[in-house]
Design an enzyme around this catalytic site. Structure first.
Site, short mmCIF file in Angstrom:
data_model
loop_
_atom_site.label_atom_id
_atom_site.label_comp_id
_atom_site.label_asym_id
_atom_site.label_seq_id
_atom_site.Cartn_x
_atom_site.Cartn_y
_atom_site.Cartn_z
N SER A 144 13.63 -44.28 -4.77
CA SER A 144 12.98 -44.78 -3.56
C SER A 144 12.75 -43.59 -2.65
O SER A 144 12.19 -42.58 -3.06
CB SER A 144 13.83 -45.87 -2.91
OG SER A 144 13.24 -46.35 -1.72
N TYR B 34 2.52 -45.97 2.22
CA TYR B 34 3.64 -45.43 1.45
C TYR B 34 4.92 -46.19 1.78
O TYR B 34 5.66 -46.62 0.88
CB TYR B 34 3.80 -43.94 1.73
CG TYR B 34 5.01 -43.31 1.09
CD1 TYR B 34 5.04 -43.06 -0.28
CD2 TYR B 34 6.13 -42.96 1.85
CE1 TYR B 34 6.15 -42.47 -0.88
CE2 TYR B 34 7.24 -42.37 1.27
CZ TYR B 34 7.25 -42.13 -0.10
OH TYR B 34 8.35 -41.56 -0.68
N LYS C 155 7.72 -48.46 -0.49
CA LYS C 155 9.13 -48.12 -0.60
C LYS C 155 10.02 -49.22 -0.02
O LYS C 155 11.06 -49.56 -0.60
CB LYS C 155 9.41 -46.78 0.07
CG LYS C 155 8.80 -45.59 -0.68
CD LYS C 155 9.24 -45.54 -2.14
CE LYS C 155 8.69 -44.34 -2.88
NZ LYS C 155 9.11 -44.30 -4.30
#
Length: 278
Positions: A135, A149, A153
């Protein structure tokens, strides 16, 4: 410890490459996936049958299932799976294109989910194993200019919060690895950006862009040490649910969690007041 077999995605550069090299040096076997096989030719020449390589784009779900099946069949047993493939998309939410959004989600989130879905039946069938998802500290905190992004995650962390409990009865232990900034080529490889809009120039988005361009963000993480920590964690008998790597990750995640808890406690009376009255 006896040599073990690992399945690692995204091994051409960065953490994936560093991890692969360290594992091979210590005598383990690695089933490695890359987008272009030729980038692993030097390691294949040096380590021979200890390194097995497949070309794979994790956005190709049938391909993921085929490669995972081939790897487990060829290796006989895979002790540790490291789902590492991914990249970052830069830009404010309205600056990135629909195609860029889809590609980011398909790679980082859906791709990681499908790797997990593909390996779990094999790990269960062999009586257990380790599943490690790379991660980021960006799965616990967020910066402007990286909204998509962070969406991937935070999303993969939520996925594994549930999956960890789902697979524990089968002897499968899961670790979310949350590295901070590291001195790899990740930022160069991930230099995919939306179309900057002038309206953001004097906002936090613009400030982030200027700071990044000026090299003002510290990059404390040593990728070699981080890879070694991942290996050491996989060797331990009990897997931590999360593995935080880097001084920046430790500091910023800690601050974010404390702030979140403080905000939660401030809303306690309101939260309780919305229950059904007896």
């Amino acid at each position: 410890m006896a040599s073990r077999t690992w399945f690692v995605t995204g091994t051409s550069t960065g953490f994936g490459r560093e991890l692969t090299e360290q594992l091979l040096r210590r005598g383990d076997r690695v089933c490695a996936t890359v987008r272009t096989r030729a980038v692993m030719d030097d390691l294949v020449a040096e380590y021979g049958a200890a390194l097995m390589v497949w070309e794979l784009d994790v956005t190709d779900t049938p391909g993921v299932r085929r490669v995972v099946g081939d790897a487990f069949a060829r290796a006989g047993r895979v002790d540790v799976v490291v789902s590492n493939a991914g990249y970052a998309l830069f830009g404010a939410a309205e600056e990135v294109s629909d195609a860029q959004i889809r590609a980011q989600i398909d790679t980082n989130l859906v791709g990681s989910i499908q790797v997990a879905r593909a390996v779990i039946p094999h790990l269960r069938g062999q009586g257990g194993g380790r599943l490690m998802q790379i991660s980021s500290m960006g799965g616990q905190i967020a910066y402007p200019n990286l909204s998509l992004y962070h969406a991937t995650k935070w999303g993969i962390e939520g996925f594994f919060e549930a999956v960890t409990a789902e697979v524990a009865p089968f002897g499968i232990q899961v670790t979310l690895v949350e590295p901070g900034s590291a001195r790899t080529d990740f930022a160069v490889r991930s230099a995919i950006s939306g179309q900057p809009l002038e309206i953001y120039e004097q906002t936090p988005v613009g400030a982030m862009r200027r700071a990044a361009a000026a090299g003002e963000f510290p990059i404390p993480g040593d990728p070699g040490k981080m890879a070694a920590a991942i290996i050491e964690t996989a060797d331990a008998p009990i897997a931590p649910h999360r593995l935080t790597l880097g001084s920046d990750a430790y500091s910023e995640i800690g601050t974010a969690l404390r702030d979140r808890l403080e905000q939660l406690e401030a809303q306690k009376d309101l939260a309780l007041s919305t229950d059904v009255s007896d």
